[in-house]
Design a protein around this motif. Structure first.
Motif, PDB file in Angstrom:
ATOM      1  N   GLN A 101       7.736   9.028  17.015  1.00 29.45           N
ATOM      2  CA  GLN A 101       9.003   9.656  17.411  1.00 29.45           C
ATOM      3  C   GLN A 101      10.191   8.771  17.030  1.00 29.45           C
ATOM      4  OE1 GLN A 101      10.447   9.279  21.275  1.00 29.45           O
ATOM      5  NE2 GLN A 101      11.500  11.245  21.345  1.00 29.45           N
ATOM      6  N   ILE A 105      13.322   9.683  14.468  1.00 28.97           N
ATOM      7  CA  ILE A 105      14.707   9.640  14.956  1.00 28.97           C
ATOM      8  C   ILE A 105      15.513   8.638  14.134  1.00 28.97           C
ATOM      9  CG2 ILE A 105      16.180   8.898  16.887  1.00 28.97           C
ATOM     10  CD1 ILE A 105      14.246  10.161  18.780  1.00 28.97           C
ATOM     11  N   HIS A 109      18.366  10.515  12.418  1.00 18.58           N
ATOM     12  CA  HIS A 109      19.537  10.504  13.306  1.00 18.58           C
ATOM     13  C   HIS A 109      20.313   9.206  13.305  1.00 18.58           C
ATOM     14  CE1 HIS A 109      16.736  13.630  15.001  1.00 18.58           C
ATOM     15  NE2 HIS A 109      17.697  14.272  14.388  1.00 18.58           N
ATOM     16  N   LEU A 191      18.667  18.542  11.856  1.00 21.83           N
ATOM     17  CA  LEU A 191      18.629  19.425  13.027  1.00 21.83           C
ATOM     18  C   LEU A 191      17.190  19.771  13.404  1.00 21.83           C
ATOM     19  CD1 LEU A 191      21.620  21.767  12.118  1.00 21.83           C
ATOM     20  CD2 LEU A 191      21.611  19.810  13.671  1.00 21.83           C
ATOM     21  N   LEU A 194      15.586  16.978  15.279  1.00 22.43           N
ATOM     22  CA  LEU A 194      16.061  16.929  16.668  1.00 22.43           C
ATOM     23  C   LEU A 194      15.201  17.833  17.550  1.00 22.43           C
ATOM     24  CD1 LEU A 194      18.438  15.422  17.924  1.00 22.43           C
ATOM     25  CD2 LEU A 194      19.882  17.399  17.452  1.00 22.43           C
ATOM     26  N   GLU A 195      14.921  19.019  17.049  1.00 24.61           N
ATOM     27  CA  GLU A 195      14.060  19.967  17.772  1.00 24.61           C
ATOM     28  C   GLU A 195      12.641  19.432  17.866  1.00 24.61           C
ATOM     29  OE1 GLU A 195      14.443  23.013  19.050  1.00 24.61           O
ATOM     30  OE2 GLU A 195      16.207  23.959  18.148  1.00 24.61           O
ATOM     31  N   GLN A 197      11.373  16.345  17.640  1.00 27.68           N
ATOM     32  CA  GLN A 197      11.098  15.158  18.448  1.00 27.68           C
ATOM     33  C   GLN A 197      11.045  15.491  19.931  1.00 27.68           C
ATOM     34  OE1 GLN A 197      13.261  13.066  20.518  1.00 27.68           O
ATOM     35  NE2 GLN A 197      15.023  14.450  20.446  1.00 27.68           N
ATOM     36  N   ARG A 198      11.846  16.466  20.367  1.00 26.75           N
ATOM     37  CA  ARG A 198      11.847  16.814  21.797  1.00 26.75           C
ATOM     38  C   ARG A 198      10.528  17.483  22.171  1.00 26.75           C
ATOM     39  NH1 ARG A 198      12.356  21.940  22.556  1.00 26.75           N
ATOM     40  NH2 ARG A 198      13.111  21.965  24.690  1.00 26.75           N
ATOM     41  N   LYS A 210       6.597  14.576  35.324  1.00 31.13           N
ATOM     42  CA  LYS A 210       7.965  14.998  35.037  1.00 31.13           C
ATOM     43  C   LYS A 210       8.923  13.837  34.864  1.00 31.13           C
ATOM     44  CE  LYS A 210       8.738  17.933  38.277  1.00 31.13           C
ATOM     45  NZ  LYS A 210       9.313  18.888  39.212  1.00 31.13           N
ATOM     46  N   ASN A 211       8.586  12.705  35.467  1.00 25.72           N
ATOM     47  CA  ASN A 211       9.528  11.592  35.458  1.00 25.72           C
ATOM     48  C   ASN A 211       9.851  11.149  34.031  1.00 25.72           C
ATOM     49  OD1 ASN A 211      10.704   8.906  35.816  1.00 25.72           O
ATOM     50  ND2 ASN A 211      10.167   9.285  37.949  1.00 25.72           N
ATOM     51  N   PRO A 212      11.133  11.060  33.695  1.00 20.56           N
ATOM     52  CA  PRO A 212      11.487  10.677  32.323  1.00 20.56           C
ATOM     53  C   PRO A 212      10.981   9.287  31.925  1.00 20.56           C
ATOM     54  CG  PRO A 212      13.410  11.569  33.469  1.00 20.56           C
ATOM     55  CD  PRO A 212      12.326  11.409  34.489  1.00 20.56           C
ATOM     56  N   HIS A 213      10.821   8.396  32.897  1.00 20.54           N
ATOM     57  CA  HIS A 213      10.232   7.100  32.592  1.00 20.54           C
ATOM     58  C   HIS A 213       8.735   7.200  32.827  1.00 20.54           C
ATOM     59  CE1 HIS A 213      14.395   6.045  33.558  1.00 20.54           C
ATOM     60  NE2 HIS A 213      14.249   5.128  32.631  1.00 20.54           N
TER      61      HIS A 213
ATOM     62  N   GLU B  41      16.272  20.585  39.889  1.00 22.99           N
ATOM     63  CA  GLU B  41      15.448  19.428  39.586  1.00 22.99           C
ATOM     64  C   GLU B  41      16.358  18.202  39.609  1.00 22.99           C
ATOM     65  OE1 GLU B  41      11.656  19.225  36.777  1.00 22.99           O
ATOM     66  OE2 GLU B  41      13.490  19.696  35.714  1.00 22.99           O
ATOM     67  N   LEU B  43      16.382  14.150  38.692  1.00 23.88           N
ATOM     68  CA  LEU B  43      15.587  13.141  37.997  1.00 23.88           C
ATOM     69  C   LEU B  43      16.393  11.884  37.678  1.00 23.88           C
ATOM     70  CD1 LEU B  43      13.749  15.508  35.489  1.00 23.88           C
ATOM     71  CD2 LEU B  43      12.698  14.308  37.419  1.00 23.88           C
ATOM     72  N   ASP B  44      15.651  10.784  37.604  1.00 22.10           N
ATOM     73  CA  ASP B  44      16.215   9.483  37.250  1.00 22.10           C
ATOM     74  C   ASP B  44      16.117   9.339  35.731  1.00 22.10           C
ATOM     75  OD1 ASP B  44      16.323   6.811  36.482  1.00 22.10           O
ATOM     76  OD2 ASP B  44      14.890   6.104  37.985  1.00 22.10           O
ATOM     77  N   LEU B  48      17.947   6.663  28.998  1.00 22.77           N
ATOM     78  CA  LEU B  48      17.055   7.194  27.965  1.00 22.77           C
ATOM     79  C   LEU B  48      17.751   7.966  26.849  1.00 22.77           C
ATOM     80  CD1 LEU B  48      14.015   8.218  30.165  1.00 22.77           C
ATOM     81  CD2 LEU B  48      14.101   6.382  28.513  1.00 22.77           C
ATOM     82  N   LEU B  52      16.196  12.398  26.686  1.00 14.78           N
ATOM     83  CA  LEU B  52      16.376  13.312  27.813  1.00 14.78           C
ATOM     84  C   LEU B  52      16.664  14.734  27.346  1.00 14.78           C
ATOM     85  CD1 LEU B  52      18.576  10.935  29.997  1.00 14.78           C
ATOM     86  CD2 LEU B  52      16.190  11.527  30.413  1.00 14.78           C
ATOM     87  N   LEU B  53      16.764  14.913  26.039  1.00 12.49           N
ATOM     88  CA  LEU B  53      17.106  16.226  25.491  1.00 12.49           C
ATOM     89  C   LEU B  53      16.185  17.352  25.978  1.00 12.49           C
ATOM     90  CD1 LEU B  53      19.080  17.723  23.665  1.00 12.49           C
ATOM     91  CD2 LEU B  53      17.701  17.069  21.701  1.00 12.49           C
ATOM     92  N   PRO B  54      14.852  17.143  26.044  1.00 15.14           N
ATOM     93  CA  PRO B  54      13.988  18.234  26.512  1.00 15.14           C
ATOM     94  C   PRO B  54      14.302  18.667  27.948  1.00 15.14           C
ATOM     95  CG  PRO B  54      12.672  16.455  25.561  1.00 15.14           C
ATOM     96  CD  PRO B  54      14.077  15.956  25.639  1.00 15.14           C
ATOM     97  N   LEU B  55      14.886  17.776  28.740  1.00 16.05           N
ATOM     98  CA  LEU B  55      15.251  18.141  30.111  1.00 16.05           C
ATOM     99  C   LEU B  55      16.576  18.891  30.129  1.00 16.05           C
ATOM    100  CD1 LEU B  55      14.434  14.728  31.822  1.00 16.05           C
ATOM    101  CD2 LEU B  55      13.064  16.812  31.884  1.00 16.05           C
ATOM    102  N   ILE B 110      21.703  21.749  18.503  1.00 15.21           N
ATOM    103  CA  ILE B 110      20.599  22.714  18.439  1.00 15.21           C
ATOM    104  C   ILE B 110      20.940  23.953  19.258  1.00 15.21           C
ATOM    105  CG2 ILE B 110      18.814  21.002  17.909  1.00 15.21           C
ATOM    106  CD1 ILE B 110      17.921  21.145  20.824  1.00 15.21           C
ATOM    107  N   ARG B 112      21.935  24.447  22.294  1.00 15.16           N
ATOM    108  CA  ARG B 112      21.452  24.602  23.660  1.00 15.16           C
ATOM    109  C   ARG B 112      22.241  23.738  24.630  1.00 15.16           C
ATOM    110  NH1 ARG B 112      15.738  23.716  22.701  1.00 15.16           N
ATOM    111  NH2 ARG B 112      15.460  24.893  20.837  1.00 15.16           N
TER     112      ARG B 112
END
Lengths: 568, 184
Positions: A101, A105, A109, A191, A194-195, A197-198, A210-213, B41, B43-44, B48, B52-55, B110, B112
């Motif tokens: 990833q 990027i 990017h 572009l 960008l899509e 990688q997410r 769910k936690n981003p970390h 939701e 979130l912390d 990042l 964090l884009l997917p969120l 994108i 969104r």
């Protein structure tokens, strides 16, 4: 002689300043300075070593997983914990997906805009772009209608003044060489990346919730339950999801990233002659393939000196030292010392000018980075080092891809020692990893099938099982290069902690002997057509993928200017 | 899309840079003390940035909670919305600002970008290296949480104050341990 200051270098994480002297249209001399202090080591003292990863994870927003991995490995090495096979595989999966990833990027990017002119893309004929795209790849999104749609979208952003990341570049600069049609293709893929990688990084979400970390790190293993039949764990469904994401990554990398890389590189072959740098390459190695004390590594360790690719030395961790002759730190035993990280010290002492300032006095201390050295000499770390060491060691997959890229571009192996070589090596590594990462998932699935569900060695969890005084080192190949954490644990607490990060190896200042670091050396000889718009300096610096945020802290709090180039 | 979030409350900042972690501290306090309604939701997000884009791109509305450079003494509450958001993320947020700018620009590129983005925060005193916040900023955290609660209520998603702490599942147990370790 013109003196150029680029501060801050944009499209990187953190704060980097480059000063350069330009003579006769070329960089004659350069200095790299991090204007941020890194000091996570100070926070860690006295803490429970099992929690260290949670702190180091917060050093940097780009590299959260890498500092967690290096930290748990260092602590495990110190206390003697042995992670079971599933933990090794889960870590390999996390490390490889992070690297894939990150590289994508970086290419699209952070680095592409040094080579791709967005404004020119607006003038492209979508039919030409379509013909070009179809000539280099089978990627389905290649119709003239599609590229026209992309062009309209970017046009409308430009018209509304919402350039966002496309602002503040040197559009129209004479150093941009791509035809308009290729520029439009690259913008479309910017572009798409960008899509993509997410979507791809959902691998981490599957592993960590769910936690981003990602929080499933654990000294002695991992905290991700592995059970084919349980809901809240890695199971047959998550394995299937991994496989799907990996298949998508293989398509994207082989049909978009690598063809784009080759197409762009073919217009910039002169950059195979610039940016060579120190010519020494060091790799700690990564992706353990077994659970022995010295496991076989998929990407092997090693050291290459003086661009001599006839041989590779074995890497010896005892040969690493850090100097502070030109760094804003004190050493208890005097600034002339070269300390091994296990004996390292972090005593900041800023003696630079009061910001905002015009010039750094580079004859004295001028950076918050130390000068790491291996056996006394500077080393470049990162994808180029890894691909070179693998190539010389006979890694079949790497050799095949390197030869393919060199052959397609019609250049010899010496072209690798350059700005372009660095960019190419990153793409090659990405392809190597997307083709390998599925094996880690297959091995996990096969362990599940055979009932091997262990994820943690808890025999060393309690501090009472640890020696009173022990030291350890954690080595990791982060996307940007060799990362090491060194820890000393006394009476169950961290007594000493040192991180030597990839960007310190690459971006560090001169050493006690006046020997420049890799950025500084690589910039010498780089052409600069217009000192007011030094895009060429950015090309070489960005080719290393700088990430200075390990520094944590911005000293200059006077509000960040978007970009500032000073010419005198 | 089936996985839309009605309101994403995203804490931003670096918890090892003293007051820079104010937004993160507020998020953890919010989650500890309130039950969030369906569709919300919290979130912390740390520092990042683009990750964090997917969120963000699956959220209809986003409340960013952060330390914000602005006029006023440390701990002053700040609210930014609409056209002020873009310049603020480029100029006024703390050290991770570039990542946040990339995040919002990415969502826009994108197509969104959320329907609504609100930034709530407090003025930091120090973003020096260190765990925990300065006294003035730490004292402002309960007020910041109140502001988030009011904002959610105004959007039609009122959180409910929890009477006593509930049983946590395994994932939350790890999150709680990490948060406590980091002084949140």
């Amino acid at each position: 002689m013109t003196h150029i200051v680029v501060d801050p270098v944009t499209r990187i994480e953190g704060h980097l300043r480059i000063e350069a002297e330009v003579d006769g249209g070329k960089v004659a001399n350069a200095w790299s300075s991090s204007t941020m202090f890194r000091g996570i080591e100070i926070i860690l003292q006295g803490r429970d070593p099992r929690d260290a990863w949670a702190f180091t994870q917060r050093i940097c927003g780009v590299c959260t997983t890498v500092h967690a991995i290096a930290s748990i490995r260092a602590v495990e090495d110190a206390i003697g914990a042995k992670p079971p096979p599933n933990a090794r595989l889960l870590r390999n999966l996390i490390i490889a997906s992070q690297c894939i990833q990150d590289h994508v990027i970086h290419f699209y990017h952070l680095h592409a805009l040094d080579w791709v002119d967005i404004v020119s893309a607006l003038e492209a004929d979508p039919h030409e772009t379509s013909a070009l795209a179809q000539s280099i790849s089978d990627w389905p999104k290649s119709s003239a209608t599609y590229f026209k749609g992309i062009q309209d979208r970017v046009k409308s952003l430009v018209e509304r003044g919402q350039l966002g990341p496309f602002a503040n570049a040197y559009w129209g600069h004479s150093a941009y060489k791509l035809p308009a049609a290729a520029n439009l293709m690259a913008v479309a893929h910017y572009l798409e990346a960008l899509e993509w990688q997410r979507e791809f990084i959902k691998i981490h979400a599957i592993l960590g919730g769910k936690n981003p970390h990602l929080q499933s790190f654990l000294v002695g293993g991992m905290a991700t339950p592995v059970d084919p039949d349980a809901q809240a764990s890695l199971n047959i469904h998550t394995i299937a999801h991994f496989k799907k994401l990996i298949a998508g990554a293989q398509e994207f990398v082989s049909q978009v990233y690598v063809p784009d890389l080759l197409a762009v590189a073919s217009f910039y072959k002169d950059w195979a002659g610039y940016g060579a740098g120190v010519g020494n390459y060091m790799v700690y190695g990564e992706y353990p393939l077994d659970d022995e004390p010295s496991p076989e590594l998929y990407i092997p360790s090693g050291v290459i000196r003086n661009r001599d690719i006839s041989k590779v030395e074995e890497f010896d961790p005892s040969k690493i030292t850090e100097q502070i002759t030109h760094s804003w730190y004190d050493y208890e035993g005097g600034d002339g010392q070269a300390l091994h990280p296990s004996e390292g010290e972090t005593s900041p002492n800023y003696t630079g000018p009061e910001p905002p300032y015009q010039r750094l006095d580079t004859s004295r201390k001028y950076s918050w980075l130390k000068s790491p050295r291996y056996d006394g000499v500077p080393m470049e770390v990162g994808p180029l080092s890894r691909m070179l060491v693998s190539y010389v060691r006979g890694h079949e997959k790497v050799q095949g891809l390197v030869n393919h890229v060199l052959g397609t571009l019609g250049v010899g192996p010496e072209a690798l020692f350059s700005t372009l070589g660095r960019v190419a090596a990153r793409g090659i590594e990405t392809q190597v990893l997307v083709d390998k990462i599925g094996d880690f998932v297959d091995d996990l699935a096969s362990n599940m099938g055979s009932g091997e569900l262990r994820i943690h060695d808890n025999s060393k969890w309690e501090p009472s099982t640890w020696p009173d005084d022990c030291t350890g080192a954690g080595f990791h190949e982060a996307p940007r290069g060799a990362l090491g954490h060194w820890v000393r644990v006394q009476d169950g607490k961290i007594a000493r902690y040192q991180c030597v990060v990839p960007s310190t190896w690459n971006a560090g200042p001169r050493d006690s002997g006046g020997m420049p670091g890799p950025y500084e050396a690589a910039l010498v000889g780089t052409p600069v057509a217009d000192p007011e718009q030094p895009i060429e300096i950015l090309r070489t610096v960005h080719s290393f993928d700088p990430c200075m945020a390990c520094g944590v802290h911005v000293v200059d709090s006077g509000g960040r200017e978007v970009t500032r180039v000073k010419v005198r | 899309m089936t996985d839309r979030t009605a309101v994403l409350v995203l804490g931003l900042g670096n918890v090892v840079c003293t007051d820079d972690g104010a937004g993160i501290a507020a998020i953890h306090k919010l989650v500890r003390e309130y039950d969030l309604p369906e569709g919300v939701e919290a979130l912390d997000g740390g520092t990042l940035g683009l990750s964090l884009l997917p969120l963000v791109d699956r959220a209809d509305q986003v409340i960013l909670v952060d330390a914000i450079r602005a006029a006023g003494p440390p701990g002053t509450q700040v609210r930014i919305e609409g056209d002020e958001v873009a310049p603020a993320v480029y100029e006024r947020l703390s050290p991770h600002q570039i990542g946040v700018a990339d995040l919002l620009a990415g969502a826009s590129l994108i197509d969104r970008y959320p329907d609504r983005v609100i930034i709530l925060g407090v003025v930091p005193e120090s973003v020096d290296l260190g765990l925990g916040r300065t006294p003035a900023v730490e004292a402002s955290i309960p007020g910041l949480v109140e502001r988030v609660v009011e904002e959610l209520a105004a959007l039609g998603y009122p959180p409910v104050r929890r009477v006593r702490s509930e049983q946590h599942d395994e994932g939350n147990r790890i999150t709680d341990h990490v948060a406590r370790t980091l002084g949140l």
